[in-house]
Design an enzyme around this catalytic site. Structure first.
Site, PDB file in Angstrom:
ATOM      1  N   GLY A 194      45.783  20.700  35.932  1.00 33.16           N
ATOM      2  CA  GLY A 194      46.168  21.706  36.915  1.00 33.16           C
ATOM      3  C   GLY A 194      45.746  21.288  38.309  1.00 33.16           C
ATOM      4  O   GLY A 194      44.560  21.080  38.568  1.00 33.16           O
TER       5      GLY A 194
ATOM      6  N   GLY B 253      46.123  23.072  41.123  1.00 36.89           N
ATOM      7  CA  GLY B 253      46.041  24.204  42.042  1.00 36.89           C
ATOM      8  C   GLY B 253      44.785  24.072  42.889  1.00 36.89           C
ATOM      9  O   GLY B 253      44.207  22.988  43.011  1.00 36.89           O
ATOM     10  N   PHE B 254      44.330  25.185  43.444  1.00 35.72           N
ATOM     11  CA  PHE B 254      43.171  25.116  44.325  1.00 35.72           C
ATOM     12  C   PHE B 254      41.932  24.585  43.602  1.00 35.72           C
ATOM     13  O   PHE B 254      41.200  23.756  44.131  1.00 35.72           O
ATOM     14  CB  PHE B 254      42.874  26.498  44.917  1.00 35.72           C
ATOM     15  CG  PHE B 254      43.918  26.955  45.890  1.00 35.72           C
ATOM     16  CD1 PHE B 254      44.035  26.340  47.123  1.00 35.72           C
ATOM     17  CD2 PHE B 254      44.795  27.974  45.564  1.00 35.72           C
ATOM     18  CE1 PHE B 254      45.003  26.748  48.039  1.00 35.72           C
ATOM     19  CE2 PHE B 254      45.767  28.383  46.465  1.00 35.72           C
ATOM     20  CZ  PHE B 254      45.870  27.776  47.696  1.00 35.72           C
ATOM     21  N   GLY B 255      41.710  25.046  42.372  1.00 35.91           N
ATOM     22  CA  GLY B 255      40.510  24.635  41.646  1.00 35.91           C
ATOM     23  C   GLY B 255      40.561  23.179  41.220  1.00 35.91           C
ATOM     24  O   GLY B 255      39.619  22.410  41.470  1.00 35.91           O
TER      25      GLY B 255
ATOM     26  N   GLU C  32      52.563  42.402  50.467  1.00 37.06           N
ATOM     27  CA  GLU C  32      53.207  41.414  51.319  1.00 37.06           C
ATOM     28  C   GLU C  32      54.701  41.327  51.045  1.00 37.06           C
ATOM     29  O   GLU C  32      55.513  41.248  51.969  1.00 37.06           O
ATOM     30  CB  GLU C  32      52.509  40.053  51.130  1.00 37.06           C
ATOM     31  CG  GLU C  32      51.149  40.055  51.838  1.00 37.06           C
ATOM     32  CD  GLU C  32      50.184  38.954  51.434  1.00 37.06           C
ATOM     33  OE1 GLU C  32      49.130  38.837  52.078  1.00 37.06           O
ATOM     34  OE2 GLU C  32      50.473  38.218  50.466  1.00 37.06           O
TER      35      GLU C  32
ATOM     36  N   ASP D 293      41.591  30.794  37.853  1.00 37.51           N
ATOM     37  CA  ASP D 293      42.099  32.001  37.214  1.00 37.51           C
ATOM     38  C   ASP D 293      42.020  31.958  35.695  1.00 37.51           C
ATOM     39  O   ASP D 293      42.202  32.986  35.036  1.00 37.51           O
ATOM     40  CB  ASP D 293      43.563  32.230  37.621  1.00 37.51           C
ATOM     41  CG  ASP D 293      43.695  32.661  39.065  1.00 37.51           C
ATOM     42  OD1 ASP D 293      42.662  32.874  39.717  1.00 37.51           O
ATOM     43  OD2 ASP D 293      44.834  32.780  39.545  1.00 37.51           O
TER      44      ASP D 293
ATOM     45  N   ALA E  70      42.084  32.179  45.886  1.00 33.84           N
ATOM     46  CA  ALA E  70      41.984  30.751  46.181  1.00 33.84           C
ATOM     47  C   ALA E  70      40.555  30.296  46.512  1.00 33.84           C
ATOM     48  O   ALA E  70      40.099  29.286  45.972  1.00 33.84           O
ATOM     49  CB  ALA E  70      42.948  30.395  47.314  1.00 33.84           C
TER      50      ALA E  70
END
Lengths: 450, 450
Positions: free
Chosen positions: B27, B29-31, B186, B316, B332
């Protein structure tokens, strides 16, 4: 389909004090859009039909396919382009046929009655009697094509990186572009650049610079619309960039993993791109009129269909000729001139004046090859190298729709020029027909040491 | 799968003079990305696996879904981000499971052996026991989701324009956003703006300003992570923009054309968007370890899996707690802190030092509502209105990857601010599962007067 209450035609005519003739334009490419604009002040109601909600600037599609630009940079909502023209309604629908007797165009949203009809439905790829090649070698006619090509090109590098068998890597890093016209030349140059610059530092197991890029042309030279000197120049520049140019070599067969040239040479190539033949959309079929070999409607001197002066065919769907009897080429300026002309003919008809004949004015030909390299022919003027490239860039930015697209594209090019990077290196479109499987399952790829 | 020659692990270890431990991160993503960066100088080889070739900046996905930004503006090739880290290989593949005994991660490209494993596989939507709602109300977790939502939103306006039955138009112009967290707020604000500004002048048969935008929250208030005062402010601002905010109203049923609220109220709505529940990716299932109700792995204080100190779950996918025992939120900054932490733990382990425990530092919460409107809570500081909005924008631009994306996004926002236009109003993705049919065939739409 109901009783007819609330149709587009009625709605439109109910706005005007007297019934206005209804002009239906099918296709919002260069020709259709120009026709719509030309009718802005005519005493007509216009319905512009397109299967997309955007006008796409086709000459820069190859830059979407090769990750330089985003789709939105070269596409603009049709509604927005025409929002200040009160007599125009835009309908997103797929045209499916014409009923000449009932004066209706058949669409996915139902039939629509017309008084004048302008078919600007463009062209699609022609695989010269091999429709099965379409899945192996997609072409480049719209945004979906471009993102699919981008996916295939970038995925080939990813899969080569994941593979450890030299043959598989070789095949995955071989790109065959079929067709040596401007699109083929531009794609070959751009793929060579992406492999040698943008991708090269980012891969660790394969070297993208070793990618083999073939530009295959059945005819004797690249860019046949340009003078021989410029064709030869383009070939030299491409070869200097590492592209293998094969001319006089028709493709006779292909499969998911290879391409075979006339003479029998079989080249393993995972990625193939079709930039060779085009075939007109089925406008002539819909109308039941005479077409040339490429399926283009043979039109009267005013671009109407012979015997039906209220129906016009323009752009790539039409086989028109210039004053000297030469065929009008399938390029954006020609389509625009035809759109403009048809608007004038409709206005003249309504005013009871004689309809003028169409006179094509050829401005020139040009193609870009890569960084600091393009070939341009404008009348007697011939440009190559940096000058030609600057000219090509300025012309293309100038003709884009909308200030924002002009700024964004110019900035992307500047950034690309300074950094050698590509801004849109995204592999998207999971839902599309299995390109991964088409690249072949790869038994020799990643696995753990035993 | 062959004999094991040429696997990623072997290849990597063959580069180093002595075998280095192999860290596999799943993954980007941010992590996952932060963990990979944190290991840049560690004596390990890292393989980063993601099913996409890009890192996506999820907090701005809603701006792709609402046509402000292009996908490439918020996504960046993972390879390029990590190209200067010699000990990292990136592999584009789908992770499918973990074999803890053989110490392998199972992927679409075959199994890969690991010494350390970091699962940063994120979360997906949870429909609270109603998986059949997924096709009616897609969520927003990746670029494909965003372009699909963009397609549905823009297509609803197109179909409303083509329709003439008031009921159909009403249904097509009703947008129901389920979930009142930051994403729901949003999206609701952004759809209200696009309807009232960017689209309004371009439609001629319907008035996009009459679109009904519902923000439906099962709980008592919007943005529950923020103080009540800011929740109330967000609600007021949304209502002033024309959004109908319904709180304390769980959704109990939906279909292609409607949504039903608790109490039985049935609202015809063609477009529904899910921003309510998330469920962790199946990392806990793969590992066969304990998970919380949302499917998140219960991790040890150092974020490793209880009983297996070489396997970590972060972001997550993990149920971590802060020093006070409160759950670490799925945002994030939290994922980044966990990625950073895991890199430190792995380095400590290799150095024979004690692994530090994870300490989450909560920076704050924020959500944007629309033009000049956002709510921000940073420690004791609370911002709203223009100031909050500027702060929100600056923070988001700052955290984007790459100078080019920062410039492009900032310019898009400036242009959007000055012109009220949206730059990426493209309906793309013909290949996706029939959203048009989902909107319902429309017998009352366009047809000719009889």
């Amino acid at each position: 389909m109901g009783t007819g209450e609330g149709s587009v035609s009625e709605h439109e005519t109910s706005r005007a004090s007297a019934p206005r003739p209804h002009v239906v334009i099918v296709g919002a490419g260069f020709g259709g859009l120009e026709a719509a604009r030309g009718l802005a002040k005519a005493p007509v109601n216009v319905t512009l039909i397109d299967r997309h909600n955007y006008h796409c600037f086709q000459p820069l599609l190859y830059q979407v396919a090769t990750a330089t630009l985003s789709p939105a940079d070269i596409a603009w909502p049709i509604r927005h382009i025409l929002s200040r023209q009160p007599n125009i309604t835009m309908l997103m629908a797929r045209a499916e046929g014409v009923d000449r007797t009932r004066r209706e165009i058949i669409t996915s949203e139902g039939p629509i009655r017309f008084d004048f009809l302008v078919l600007a439905t463009g062209a699609t790829h022609s695989y010269f009697g091999h429709p099965e090649w379409a899945r192996f070698a997609p072409g480049l006619k719209d945004i979906e094509d471009a993102t699919q090509l981008r996916r295939r090109i970038l995925l080939a590098f990813e899969r080569a990186e994941a593979s450890s068998a030299p043959d598989t890597r070789r095949r995955l890093l071989t790109f065959a572009i079929i067709g040596g016209g401007p699109t083929g030349v531009e794609l070959a140059g751009s793929i060579a650049e992406i492999a040698r610059h943008a991708l090269a530092p980012d891969f660790k197991r394969v070297d993208p610079r070793t990618a083999r890029i073939l530009l295959i042309e059945a005819g004797e030279r690249l860019l046949p619309a340009l003078p021989e000197r410029l064709s030869a120049h383009a070939r030299e520049r491409l070869e200097a960039m590492g592209v293998e140019v094969l001319t006089g070599r028709p493709v006779i067969d292909m499969g998911p993993d290879h391409i075979t040239l006339d003479g029998g040479e079989r080249i393993p190539a995972a990625t193939k791109i079709w930039a060779a033949g085009v075939r007109a959309s089925p406008a002539a079929e819909w109308l039941g009129v005479d077409a040339d070999r490429a399926g283009r409607c043979r039109v009267a001197p005013d671009l109407s269909v012979p015997g039906d002066p209220a129906i016009f065919v323009i752009g790539d769907a039409a086989a028109a000729t210039d004053a000297e009897g030469r065929p009008v080429p399938g390029i954006a300026p020609a389509a625009k001139q035809m759109g403009d002309h048809v608007a004038a003919v409709i206005e003249a008809r309504l005013a009871g004046a004689a309809a003028p004949g169409f006179h094509y004015r050829h401005a020139g030909d040009l193609a870009t090859i890569g960084r600091n390299a393009a070939v341009v022919k404008l009348g007697r003027l011939e440009l190559t190298g940096f000058l030609g490239w600057m000219f090509w860039g300025i012309v293309h930015v100038y003709f884009l729709v909308g200030a924002r697209n002009r700024i964004t594209v110019a900035m992307s090019w500047l950034w690309n020029y300074l950094t050698y990077q590509r801004a849109a290196r995204l592999i998207t479109g999971d839902a599309e027909p299995t390109p991964v499987r088409e690249l072949g399952p790869d038994p020799e790829s990643l696995h753990p040491p035993s």
